[in-house]
Write a protein that holds these residues in place. Structure first.
Motif, PDB file in Angstrom:
ATOM      1  N   TRP A 183      -5.342   6.003  -5.027  1.00  0.00           N
ATOM      2  CA  TRP A 183      -5.545   5.905  -3.804  1.00  0.00           C
ATOM      3  C   TRP A 183      -6.914   3.808  -3.691  1.00  0.00           C
ATOM      4  O   TRP A 183      -6.136   3.211  -3.321  1.00  0.00           O
ATOM      5  CB  TRP A 183      -6.946   6.050  -3.406  1.00  0.00           C
ATOM      6  CG  TRP A 183      -7.112   6.254  -1.319  1.00  0.00           C
ATOM      7  CD1 TRP A 183      -6.884   6.212  -0.386  1.00  0.00           C
ATOM      8  CD2 TRP A 183      -8.923   4.866  -1.528  1.00  0.00           C
ATOM      9  NE1 TRP A 183      -7.881   5.805   0.673  1.00  0.00           N
ATOM     10  CE2 TRP A 183      -8.657   5.224   0.279  1.00  0.00           C
ATOM     11  CE3 TRP A 183      -9.259   3.483  -1.929  1.00  0.00           C
ATOM     12  CZ2 TRP A 183      -9.378   3.879   0.949  1.00  0.00           C
ATOM     13  CZ3 TRP A 183      -9.868   3.089  -1.669  1.00  0.00           C
ATOM     14  CH2 TRP A 183      -9.687   3.038  -0.135  1.00  0.00           C
ATOM     15  N   ALA A 225      -3.495   2.215  -4.466  1.00  0.00           N
ATOM     16  CA  ALA A 225      -3.091   1.299  -3.650  1.00  0.00           C
ATOM     17  C   ALA A 225      -3.876   0.594  -2.213  1.00  0.00           C
ATOM     18  O   ALA A 225      -3.275  -0.600  -2.135  1.00  0.00           O
ATOM     19  CB  ALA A 225      -2.121   2.793  -2.448  1.00  0.00           C
ATOM     20  N   THR A 271       0.762  -1.101   0.277  1.00  0.00           N
ATOM     21  CA  THR A 271      -0.278  -0.137  -0.244  1.00  0.00           C
ATOM     22  C   THR A 271       1.102   1.135   0.129  1.00  0.00           C
ATOM     23  O   THR A 271       0.591   2.446  -0.587  1.00  0.00           O
ATOM     24  CB  THR A 271      -0.784  -0.042   1.298  1.00  0.00           C
ATOM     25  OG1 THR A 271      -1.825  -1.014   0.852  1.00  0.00           O
ATOM     26  CG2 THR A 271      -1.364   1.113   0.727  1.00  0.00           C
ATOM     27  N   ALA A 294       0.934   3.859  -3.259  1.00  0.00           N
ATOM     28  CA  ALA A 294       0.633   5.758  -2.730  1.00  0.00           C
ATOM     29  C   ALA A 294       1.279   6.475  -2.741  1.00  0.00           C
ATOM     30  O   ALA A 294       1.465   7.530  -3.304  1.00  0.00           O
ATOM     31  CB  ALA A 294       0.036   4.967  -0.830  1.00  0.00           C
ATOM     32  N   SER A 312      -4.345  -1.837   4.429  1.00  0.00           N
ATOM     33  CA  SER A 312      -4.304  -0.331   3.475  1.00  0.00           C
ATOM     34  C   SER A 312      -5.287   0.846   4.316  1.00  0.00           C
ATOM     35  O   SER A 312      -4.793   2.237   4.149  1.00  0.00           O
ATOM     36  CB  SER A 312      -5.017  -1.373   2.053  1.00  0.00           C
ATOM     37  OG  SER A 312      -4.931  -1.952   1.065  1.00  0.00           O
ATOM     38  N   THR A 336       0.840   8.875   4.333  1.00  0.00           N
ATOM     39  CA  THR A 336      -0.195   9.381   2.659  1.00  0.00           C
ATOM     40  C   THR A 336      -0.679  10.490   2.275  1.00  0.00           C
ATOM     41  O   THR A 336      -0.221  10.879   0.907  1.00  0.00           O
ATOM     42  CB  THR A 336      -1.308   8.093   2.770  1.00  0.00           C
ATOM     43  OG1 THR A 336      -1.960   8.396   3.065  1.00  0.00           O
ATOM     44  CG2 THR A 336      -0.669   6.569   2.643  1.00  0.00           C
ATOM     45  N   LEU A 348      -3.574   3.797   4.845  1.00  0.00           N
ATOM     46  CA  LEU A 348      -4.712   4.728   3.449  1.00  0.00           C
ATOM     47  C   LEU A 348      -4.728   6.952   4.852  1.00  0.00           C
ATOM     48  O   LEU A 348      -5.507   7.083   3.677  1.00  0.00           O
ATOM     49  CB  LEU A 348      -5.006   4.827   2.714  1.00  0.00           C
ATOM     50  CG  LEU A 348      -4.609   3.686   1.808  1.00  0.00           C
ATOM     51  CD1 LEU A 348      -5.644   2.736   1.274  1.00  0.00           C
ATOM     52  CD2 LEU A 348      -3.566   4.137   0.968  1.00  0.00           C
ATOM     53  N   VAL A 364      -2.353  11.882  -1.265  1.00  0.00           N
ATOM     54  CA  VAL A 364      -3.297  10.144  -1.041  1.00  0.00           C
ATOM     55  C   VAL A 364      -3.805   9.767   0.007  1.00  0.00           C
ATOM     56  O   VAL A 364      -2.904   9.915   1.146  1.00  0.00           O
ATOM     57  CB  VAL A 364      -2.295   9.397  -2.096  1.00  0.00           C
ATOM     58  CG1 VAL A 364      -3.051   8.158  -1.946  1.00  0.00           C
ATOM     59  CG2 VAL A 364      -1.978   9.812  -3.049  1.00  0.00           C
ATOM     60  N   SER A 396       1.335  11.550  -8.280  1.00  0.00           N
ATOM     61  CA  SER A 396       0.148  12.501  -7.652  1.00  0.00           C
ATOM     62  C   SER A 396       0.113  13.985  -8.988  1.00  0.00           C
ATOM     63  O   SER A 396      -1.065  13.985  -8.526  1.00  0.00           O
ATOM     64  CB  SER A 396      -0.086  12.804  -6.598  1.00  0.00           C
ATOM     65  OG  SER A 396       1.061  13.785  -6.148  1.00  0.00           O
TER      66      SER A 396
END
Length: 417
Positions: A140, A143, A122, A126, A293, A208, A297, A213, A131
Motif C-alpha cells: 500500500w 503504491a 498506483t 498494488a 492513489s 485493490t 486504493l 491491498v 502480496s
C-alpha cells in the motif's frame, strides 16, 4: 478607535470567506429556483415535489428516507456522511493541487492527466507486487508513493516548458491531459490487470481488494456504518495541513509565492524562478497523483481503463474547490466536503423524488461560475469597506489645537513656536 469586530471584517481572509459563502448561497438559491420551476411545470411533481426537492438541496445530506405517510424525514445519516467523506478525499487533494499552482501564479488545468498517471502507477504497483511474499501494508505504501511520484513527474512537463520555453502552462496541461489518457489506455489494454473474472464487465481493472491491498478503515466504518469511508480522508487532511505549513511557514513556500506574485522581481531578489516554477507544478502533480492513489486504493472502486474518450471529472472539480477556498489549503478541506455533499444530494434526489441527479450538476455549475467571480465579490466587499472608512474619517471631529501655557509655552514644555 476601531472596534475589534470592524477589524475582523476588514481582514483579507474574512473577505475571502464571505465572498465564497455568498457564491455558495447564490448557487443554492438559483438551484432551488430551478427545482421550483421544474416541479411546478411537471404534473407528477407539483408543489409538494418541488418543496421536497428544495429541502433536499439544502438538507439532503441528513435525509433518512420517507415515513409511512410518504413525508421526507431528516436526521443524522451516518451512511451519507461516510460516503461524503469518501468522495471528498480525492476532491480535497485535487483542490490542493490547483491551489498550490494558483499560489505560484500558475493555472494547473492538467490535474486530470496527473490523476490518470497516478491511477496507472498506483494500480500497477498494488496489483503487480505479489502480496503472498510482500506484506500488504508495505505494498500500500509503495503504491501510494508511486502514484504521487507518477503525478509529480507528469506535472513537471508543463512546468518545464513554462520555465524554459515560456509556453503557457494551460496549453501544455491540455496536451498532457490527452496524452496521459491515451497512454494509460494503451498501458492497461495490454496488461493482465483487466477484470476478466466477472464476465458481465469489460474494460475494468481489478479492485485493490482483489489481493488484499486496500486502505484500512481505522475505525471509521464503526462511526459511519454501511458507507465507503476509510482512512484516506485522514491522510488527505494531514496532507492539507502539511501543504499549509509548506506554503505559509517555510522559506520554500515564500519563494514559490514570490515567483507567483512577480517572477522577474523574484529573480532580481536572487530566487531561482525557473526551479520554483517546475517545483510548484511537480508538487501540484504529486497532489493529483495522491488523489488517485487514495481513491483507487480504497478497495471498493474500479477503474474503467478506456478513459481516452473523456477525462476524469475529479481533476476538473478541483478547480472550483480551490477557487471557493481562495487557494487556502485548510479551507480546501471544507470546500471539498461541500462539493462532495452536492454529489450525495444528487443521489438523494434521485432516490427520494422524481427529480434526477443532474439537477445538482446545474447547481454545481452555477457555483463554479460564481466561484470564478468570487474575486469580484471580494473586491466589492473591499470597496464597500473603504467607502465606510472614508465616511468615518470625514465625520470624525478634527483634533483641537493645543493651547499655550501660562508661561508662553505650548503646554508640552517646549517653545510655543
Amino acid at each position: 478607535m476601531k472596534q475589534k469586530g470592524s477589524n475582523l471584517l476588514e481582514r483579507d481572509g474574512t473577505k475571502s470567506v464571505l465572498a465564497s459563502l455568498i457564491s455558495i448561497f447564490i448557487g443554492l438559491i438559483v438551484g432551488g429556483v430551478i427545482i421550483l420551476i421544474v416541479g411546478l411545470g411537471s404534473p407528477e411533481l407539483g408543489i409538494t415535489g418541488a418543496w421536497d426537492g428544495i429541502r433536499l438541496v439544502f438538507c439532503g445530506l441528513f435525509a433518512t428516507g420517507r415515513d409511512a405517510a410518504g413525508a421526507l424525514t431528516f436526521g443524522f445519516n451516518p451512511t451519507n456522511m461516510g460516503n461524503m467523506l469518501f468522495r471528498a478525499t480525492p476532491l480535497i487533494l485535487t483542490g490542493l493541487s490547483v491551489a498550490v499552482a494558483f499560489k505560484t501564479g500558475l493555472f494547473n488545468i492538467g490535474a486530470p492527466g496527473q490523476y490518470l498517471m497516478g491511477t496507472a502507477a498506483t494500480l500497477m504497483l498494488a496489483l503487480g507486487i505479489p502480496s503472498e511474499t510482500v506484506p500488504a501494508g508495505l505494498i500500500w505504501v509503495i503504491a501510494f508513493l508511486g502514484g504521487i511520484l507518477a503525478g509529480a513527474v507528469w506535472g513537471c512537463i508543463p512546468g518545464l516548458v513554462k520555465a524554459f520555453l515560456n509556453i503557457n502552462e494551460v496549453l501544455a496541461c491540455i496536451m498532457t491531459n490527452w496524452i496521459a489518457a491515451n497512454l494509460v489506455t494503451w498501458m492497461f489494454d495490454g496488461s493482465d490487470y483487466r477484470n476478466l473474472v466477472e464476465n458481465t464487465k469489460s474494460g475494468y481493472i481489478y479492485k485493490t481488494s482483489f489481493n488484499g491491498v486496500q486502505t484500512p478503515k481505522l475505525g471509521l466504518d464503526k462511526i459511519f456504518p454501511n458507507s465507503q469511508v476509510n482512512g484516506g480522508i485522514l491522510v488527505a487532511i494531514v496532507i492539507a495541513v502539511l501543504v499549509y505549513i509548506l506554503m505559509s511557514k517555510t522559506t520554500l513556500g515564500y519563494e514559490l509565492k514570490a515567483c507567483g506574485a512577480n517572477r522577474h522581481a523574484a529573480r532580481y531578489a536572487g530566487i531561482a524562478d525557473k526551479r520554483n516554477i517546475v517545483l510548484s507544478m511537480a508538487i501540484a502533480g504529486g497532489l493529483s497523483g495522491a488523489a488517485a492513489s487514495l481513491y483507487y486504493l480504497s478497495g471498493n472502486t474500479e477503474f474503467f481503463w478506456s478513459t481516452y474518450q473523456s477525462l476524469p471529472a475529479t481533476g476538473f472539480n478541483g478547480i472550483p474547490v480551490a477557487l471557493l477556498a481562495a487557494s487556502h489549503p485548510i479551507a480546501v478541506v471544507f470546500t471539498g466536503c461541500f462539493m462532495s455533499m452536492l454529489d450525495i444530494v444528487g443521489l438523494q434526489m434521485t432516490n427520494l423524488t422524481a427529480y434526477n441527479e443532474y439537477i445538482t450538476d446545474v447547481i454545481i455549475a452555477v457555483i463554479v461560475y460564481l466561484s470564478a467571480f468570487s474575486l469580484v465579490i471580494k473586491m466589492l466587499l473591499s470597496a464597500r469597506g473603504k467607502r465606510r472608512a472614508a465616511a468615518a474619517e470625514q465625520t470624525a471631529p478634527a483634533a483641537a489645537p493645543a493651547k499655550d501655557g501660562p508661561d508662553g509655552t505650548d503646554g508640552k514644555g517646549g517653545d510655543g513656536v
